[in-house]
Design an enzyme around this catalytic site. Structure first.
Site, mmCIF file in Angstrom:
data_model
loop_
_atom_site.group_PDB
_atom_site.id
_atom_site.type_symbol
_atom_site.label_atom_id
_atom_site.label_comp_id
_atom_site.label_asym_id
_atom_site.label_seq_id
_atom_site.Cartn_x
_atom_site.Cartn_y
_atom_site.Cartn_z
ATOM 1 N N HIS A 25 21.470 -8.295 10.687
ATOM 2 C CA HIS A 25 21.366 -7.347 11.801
ATOM 3 C C HIS A 25 22.411 -6.238 11.705
ATOM 4 C CE1 HIS A 25 24.289 -9.903 14.221
ATOM 5 N NE2 HIS A 25 24.616 -8.736 14.720
ATOM 6 N N ASP A 54 20.918 -14.977 8.929
ATOM 7 C CA ASP A 54 21.336 -13.623 9.306
ATOM 8 C C ASP A 54 22.387 -13.058 8.332
ATOM 9 O OD1 ASP A 54 21.822 -11.267 10.639
ATOM 10 O OD2 ASP A 54 21.996 -12.186 12.615
ATOM 11 N N SER A 109 30.309 -9.991 14.430
ATOM 12 C CA SER A 109 29.130 -10.229 13.611
ATOM 13 C C SER A 109 29.439 -9.904 12.168
ATOM 14 C CB SER A 109 27.961 -9.355 14.075
ATOM 15 O OG SER A 109 27.260 -10.010 15.071
HETATM 16 N N1 ARG Z 1 23.221 -11.589 19.698
HETATM 17 C C1 ARG Z 1 23.703 -11.073 18.460
HETATM 18 C C2 ARG Z 1 24.651 -9.902 18.701
HETATM 19 O O1 ARG Z 1 25.024 -9.685 19.822
HETATM 20 C C3 ARG Z 1 22.586 -10.701 17.539
HETATM 21 C C4 ARG Z 1 21.808 -9.476 17.910
HETATM 22 C C5 ARG Z 1 20.726 -9.087 16.927
HETATM 23 N N2 ARG Z 1 19.590 -10.001 16.939
HETATM 24 C C6 ARG Z 1 18.518 -9.899 17.780
HETATM 25 N N3 ARG Z 1 17.576 -10.810 17.724
HETATM 26 N N4 ARG Z 1 18.381 -8.927 18.646
HETATM 27 O O2 ARG Z 1 24.787 -8.913 18.017
HETATM 28 N N1 GLU Z 2 25.919 -10.602 17.502
HETATM 29 C C1 GLU Z 2 27.210 -10.137 17.926
HETATM 30 C C2 GLU Z 2 27.728 -8.960 17.096
HETATM 31 O O1 GLU Z 2 26.993 -8.098 16.722
HETATM 32 C C3 GLU Z 2 28.147 -11.293 17.953
HETATM 33 C C4 GLU Z 2 27.793 -12.083 19.121
HETATM 34 C C5 GLU Z 2 28.902 -12.104 20.143
HETATM 35 O O2 GLU Z 2 29.786 -12.956 19.933
HETATM 36 O O3 GLU Z 2 28.889 -11.293 21.058
HETATM 37 O O4 GLU Z 2 28.893 -8.773 16.888
#
Ligand code: ARG
Ligand code: GLU
Length: 685
Positions: free
Chosen positions: A84, A206, A622
């Protein structure tokens, strides 16, 4: 008796899981934490983490593109980060003929690695506490300028810690030639999609691979075919030894934003006002997009990224509100503040602070909330954005490259635009804005636009979408610039465009409030000397340590901290977009020919996929390396469970868990799905 007691004590210390420690620590000050870290299983030294005299781990951690973290995993500048995080680059190189999002991408040699304009990585050269230098009269600008002259590609900035009680200089070396090397199909890299986002159990692969290129002298340079793979001072060794619950974990990365020290007033704002409003407004938009996607496969693709973006924070805020409720954060903070008040009562420099903070919140919250409301409603109207950008592009020199680029970007927006969906969304956000905006604060200009169409939101939206030329690029192109400037969507653009500039990232960072936090934090450190203070996350390099651990969310509901490929197959469903895995993975599962990536678990041959740990992380982490006690790479961080997201304000070691993809799954996918074993060899060499 005594012996029994000793045995019992011993058993307790052994059996108690190594609970995570709260905190995101500055690497140059990590020596303060070393005793704790070593007790929990860290086997290396402070100098191994951060040193300016010799190569250390910090030389292998990169700020990836300014919003994520990555890690160098070979002597030839190979970088791992999340799928991502690499998504835009992967999407940019994708076309109908070469659909890398769907099928994955694997460069078979250096020539096939794909350059990415605008993508950069930064490696920390050094950091330095410059509080005293600034106090003694040196200007931040002069310090930064001098630091940037120290080396090629150096970028420096001064960041505030503890609301400005300390200032740190960060000197980075920035590399601008970063090429895409590999990415799994989205059905692996984004497996589970938005359905599984923030959720455990998780089965997402990921990750993606990039490579840093440098000039002949191993220095940063703009893209050139002559550039060579960067030879890092240090890279992370990969561990395929396997991991177990209780094992030490360390995360080294760039967390973006936390608010650990805010007062109960600020928590009330987040929990009772801001989050609920934003959740409600986003629920409305997601309902509209979701229904449209269900009805039309074309819309499903067009709005996939938009839906994912809106849903990501939406889900996180819900977890945050639940978590703050569950931890009783407001009451805890109020009790803490009562004790602080009593302590400060005879200290003239401190005793007014809580009242000053309260007054500043009372004076500022409405304004900030209004800005958040506009961001979630009026400023999301795509038709207005399209009108604003098209008119601006038309005013550029017709022969200029900038104009060509502007139109390319606008065409990209129209590619993912559906006027019917957009019309419903515009009506929805105008309603949402009206629902939350107090009568006396309602913008006159917006009222006038609507009054001219009968005064109802519906009537106005109807008029807008019937008469605007911006509902399609073709229609806009046929009009003259004078006509476009008279267009109703351009009129709306002028009303809603962001006149405010960038909003401070939290209410508590608004200047009028922040000024009181500086003395407040100083006072807290005197009031509560036992507390282990760490500066709030601010996109600077941090270390957080913890252990691999499951969690019990509710009575009898224990979550074990790892998942396997068996769970992927259990979720696999060609009829559900988020769970439709590539055939190669099904075949692999059927044959069980996992090769060296196979493990035995509960009498079954399987492959590990994701794991949970107790590290204190947030957005920006991330792509961060998850390291074992010997500093070897065991996984890549990519998420938290949604029920831990209150950790941005209040961390709870029994509940808060970050989610990582196991490095062995990453290697297996590269090797067995991607057929790119040479990359695995490069990493394991
Ligand atoms: N929750 C993760 C973050 O905050 C992953 C976001 C990307 N993935 C998704 N399915 N939208 O960045
Ligand atoms: N998916 C999140 C990022 O892009 C990390 C998730 C979180 O700990 O907020 O950094």
């Amino acid at each position: 008796m005594k012996r029994h007691l000793l045995t019992l004590l011993f058993a307790l210390t052994v059996l108690l899981p190594a609970t995570a420690d709260e905190g995101m620590w500055l690497p140059s000050l990590v020596s303060d934490r070393m005793k704790e870290m070593r007790k929990k299983g860290f086997r290396l030294t402070t100098e191994d983490i951060y040193s300016i005299n010799r190569a250390s781990m910090k030389d292998a951690v990169v700020l990836f593109g300014g919003f994520c973290t990555g890690e160098i995993v070979s002597t030839e500048g190979l970088v791992l980060t999340n799928h991502h995080c690499g998504y835009d680059a992967i999407q940019f190189h994708s076309s109908v003929e070469h659909d890398y999002l769907t099928h994955g991408f694997w460069a078979r040699n250096r020539q096939e690695e794909l350059p990415n304009e605008g993508l950069f990585v930064r490696i920390l050269v050094r950091m330095e506490d410059v509080t005293d230098r600034i106090a003694s009269g040196e200007t931040a600008g002069a310090i930064i300028e001098a630091a940037q002259r120290e080396g090629k590609g150096y970028r420096a900035s001064i960041e505030q810690m503890y609301y400005g009680n300390q200032q740190f200089l960060f000197v980075y070396q920035q590399f601008d030639d970063v090429r895409l090397v590999g990415a799994p199909p989205s059905s692996i890299g984004k497996f589970g999609g938005d359905t599984d986002n923030w959720i455990w159990p998780r089965h997402t692969g990921d990750f993606s691979l990039f490579r840093i290129y440098a000039n002949a002298d191993n220095e940063p340079a703009a893209y050139s075919p002559e550039n060579k793979p960067y030879q890092p001072k240090r890279h992370f060794r990969v561990s395929t030894q396997g991991i177990e619950e209780g094992d030490f974990t360390m995360i080294y990365g760039f967390p973006g934003n936390t608010q650990q020290y805010i007062t109960s007033d600020a928590v009330k704002y987040v929990q009772h006002r801001s989050d609920p409003m934003k959740i409600d407004l986003r629920t409305r938009r997601l309902d509209i997009i979701g229904a449209a996607q269900e009805a039309d496969p074309k819309v499903r693709i067009q709005y996939a990224a938009k839906h994912a973006n809106i849903a990501n924070a939406w889900k996180k805020w819900q977890g945050e509100v639940m978590g703050l409720q569950r931890l009783n954060t407001i009451a805890k903070k109020e009790a803490y503040e009562a004790r602080f008040r009593a302590w400060a009562a005879d200290k003239p420099e401190y005793r007014h602070l809580l009242d000053s903070l309260s007054a500043a919140y009372a004076a500022t919250a409405d304004w900030y909330c209004m800005e958040e409301l506009k961001n979630e409603t009026l400023r999301t109207i795509e038709l207005a954005t399209l009108a604003g950008r098209t008119v601006a592009a038309l005013k550029l020199d017709p022969k200029s490259e900038r104009r060509a680029e502007a139109f390319k970007a606008i065409e990209g927006l129209y590619k993912d635009y559906d006027a019917t969906v957009d019309r419903a969304l515009t009506q929805c956000v105008l309603q949402g804005f009206t629902d939350y905006c107090p009568e006396e604060a309602y913008p006159t200009s917006l009222r006038e636009l609507m009054a001219a169409q009968g005064g109802t939101i519906e009537g106005y939206t109807d008029h807008l979408y019937t008469h605007s030329r911006f509902t399609s690029l073709e229609a806009a192109k046929q009009a003259t610039i004078e006509e476009l400037e008279q267009d109703p969507a351009y009129a709306l653009y002028k009303v809603v465009r962001n006149t405010q500039g960038r909003l401070p990232r939290n209410l508590s960072n608004v200047k009028a409030i922040e000024r009181w936090y500086r003395p407040y934090l100083k006072a807290l450190m005197e009031f509560d000397p036992q507390r282990a203070f760490f500066p709030d996350a601010n996109m600077t390099l941090r270390v957080s340590y913890g252990a691999i651990a499951g969690y019990e969310y509710a009575d009898g509901e224990y979550h074990i901290p790892h998942t396997t490929i068996d769970g992927i197959i259990a979720k696999d469903n060609p009829a559900i977009y988020d769970y439709d895995i590539p055939q190669s993975l099904r075949d692999l599962y059927a044959s069980k020919e996992y090769g060296r990536w196979a493990i035995e678990m509960n009498g079954k041959t399987t492959v590990p996929v994701c794991f949970l740990a107790t590290n204190h992380t947030t957005g920006g982490n991330s792509g961060s390396p998850v390291l074992n006690g010997r500093g070897e790479l065991i996984g890549i961080n990519f998420d938290r469970t949604w029920r831990s997201t209150m950790s941005d304000i209040d961390f709870d070691p029994t509940l808060c868990r970050n989610i990582a993809v196991d490095i062995r799954y990453v290697l297996m996918v590269i090797d067995r799905v991607g057929g790119a074993g040479y990359l695995v060899e490069e990493m394991l060499r």
